[in-house]
Design a protein around this motif. Structure first.
Motif, short mmCIF file in Angstrom:
data_model
loop_
_atom_site.label_atom_id
_atom_site.label_comp_id
_atom_site.label_asym_id
_atom_site.label_seq_id
_atom_site.Cartn_x
_atom_site.Cartn_y
_atom_site.Cartn_z
N VAL A 197 0.84 -1.21 0.00
CA VAL A 197 0.00 0.00 0.00
C VAL A 197 0.87 1.26 0.00
O VAL A 197 0.60 2.22 -0.73
N ASP A 198 1.91 1.27 0.80
CA ASP A 198 2.82 2.43 0.83
C ASP A 198 3.43 2.69 -0.54
O ASP A 198 3.56 3.83 -0.97
N ARG A 201 0.76 4.04 -3.03
CA ARG A 201 0.44 5.43 -2.69
C ARG A 201 1.53 6.39 -3.13
O ARG A 201 1.24 7.52 -3.54
N LYS A 202 2.78 5.96 -3.06
CA LYS A 202 3.88 6.82 -3.53
C LYS A 202 3.77 7.08 -5.03
O LYS A 202 4.14 8.14 -5.52
N ASN A 204 0.94 7.20 -6.51
CA ASN A 204 -0.34 7.89 -6.68
C ASN A 204 -1.23 7.19 -7.70
O ASN A 204 -1.88 7.83 -8.53
N PRO A 206 -4.53 4.78 -8.31
CA PRO A 206 -5.74 4.26 -7.64
C PRO A 206 -5.61 2.76 -7.41
O PRO A 206 -5.07 2.03 -8.26
N CYS A 225 -7.92 -2.05 6.33
CA CYS A 225 -8.46 -1.39 5.14
C CYS A 225 -9.53 -0.36 5.51
O CYS A 225 -9.54 0.76 4.97
N GLU A 228 -7.88 2.68 6.98
CA GLU A 228 -7.11 3.46 6.01
C GLU A 228 -7.95 3.99 4.86
O GLU A 228 -7.43 4.68 3.98
N ILE A 230 -9.37 2.16 2.55
CA ILE A 230 -9.05 1.38 1.35
C ILE A 230 -10.25 0.50 1.01
O ILE A 230 -10.75 -0.24 1.86
#
Length: 271
Positions: A197-198, A201-202, A204, A206, A225, A228, A230
């Motif tokens: 997930v990290d 997200r870095k 960007n 979806p 989830c 967060e 998610i």
């Protein structure tokens, strides 16, 4: 549309999701797990090699070389060792960046090449492209990069990423429109999901989560989830019927019609 199916942890059902999604939607699948491609176990396509993959390797002209060591000092992978009157080159360590040729002031380095893998293609009801890294090679990303050049951005492309959170998985998901992270409801699944997930997200990109073998383990993945924000896209139950089909190399959307519908709905939700 490019959808990468990834997983922080191996063995959680990533290829199962990728193959069933491709069959349900008629997408082209790209098996980017080039160290151990296995999507075609379920598709049973007659694959044909369409190209070789090469990595740039330097070729040294000792008549021009002054043994100044600049190439060795530049190489962060320590693939070059300069002796007083000779050069030792370790091809298995070379990243193929070509930086040694650029820094050489004496034009003593030329670009050679070394075959590190192959690209395959085939089609029956589903079209598949597959990368295969040569045994003993350490760098999967050049093969993945070459495989991704065949992606048709105008169609539906399902990229089956390598397991884990290393460079091959990152190379696969880079440039995707959406990432599906497949996990299992166990402490190990949760730990590696958090890392994945990290990473997403870095970039960007979806993304959403599919929980496979739902019903075993605990509810920690769901709690994570929800906390967060998610979206859990799908829960595939811990099912004997699905497991038996898997053991026979049969995608379960072929035999369980309601699951074909669910995967079509999954794609429509992502789109």
């Amino acid at each position: 549309m490019i959808i990468t199916v990834a997983s922080g942890k191996g063995g959680v059902g990533k290829t199962t999701v990728a193959v069933n999604l491709a069959i349900a939607t008629g997408a082209t699948i790209y098996d980017c797990d080039v160290e151990e491609p296995n999507a075609n176990i379920f598709l049973k396509v007659n694959l044909q090699k369409i190209e070789d993959v090469f990595l740039m390797n330097p070729v040294f002209d000792l008549n021009k070389c002054t043994f100044c060591r600049e190439c060795a000092e530049f190489c962060r992978y320590h693939a070059i060792a300069v002796l007083p009157s000779d050069i030792l080159f370790f091809p298995e360590l070379c990243s193929g960046c070509g930086g040694c040729k650029i820094v050489c002031k004496h034009d003593a380095i030329e670009e050679g090449k070394r075959k590190i893998g192959e690209i395959y293609h085939g089609k029956n009801e589903i079209e598949i492209y597959q990368g295969l890294l040569n045994i003993g090679e350490a760098r999967a990303t050049p093969v993945i990069n070459q495989l991704k050049k065949h992606v048709d951005k105008n169609g539906i492309a399902i990229l089956d990423a390598p397991p884990g959170n290393g460079c091959p998985a990152i190379e696969t998901m880079h440039g995707s429109d959406f990432v599906i992270l497949v996990t299992e409801p166990t402490p190990f699944g949760l730990h590696d999901l958090k890392i994945a997930v990290d990473i997403v997200r870095k970039f960007n990109i979806p993304f959403g989560v599919i929980i496979n073998r739902y019903g075993i383990g605990d509810d920690s993945v769901e709690k994570y989830c929800n906390g967060e924000g998610i979206e859990i896209l799908m829960k595939i139950p811990y099912s004997r019927e699905i497991a038996e089909l898997y053991s026979k190399g049969i995608p379960f959307v072929k035999e369980i019609k309601e699951w074909r519908k669910k995967f079509v709905e999954l794609y429509e939700a992502i789109k």
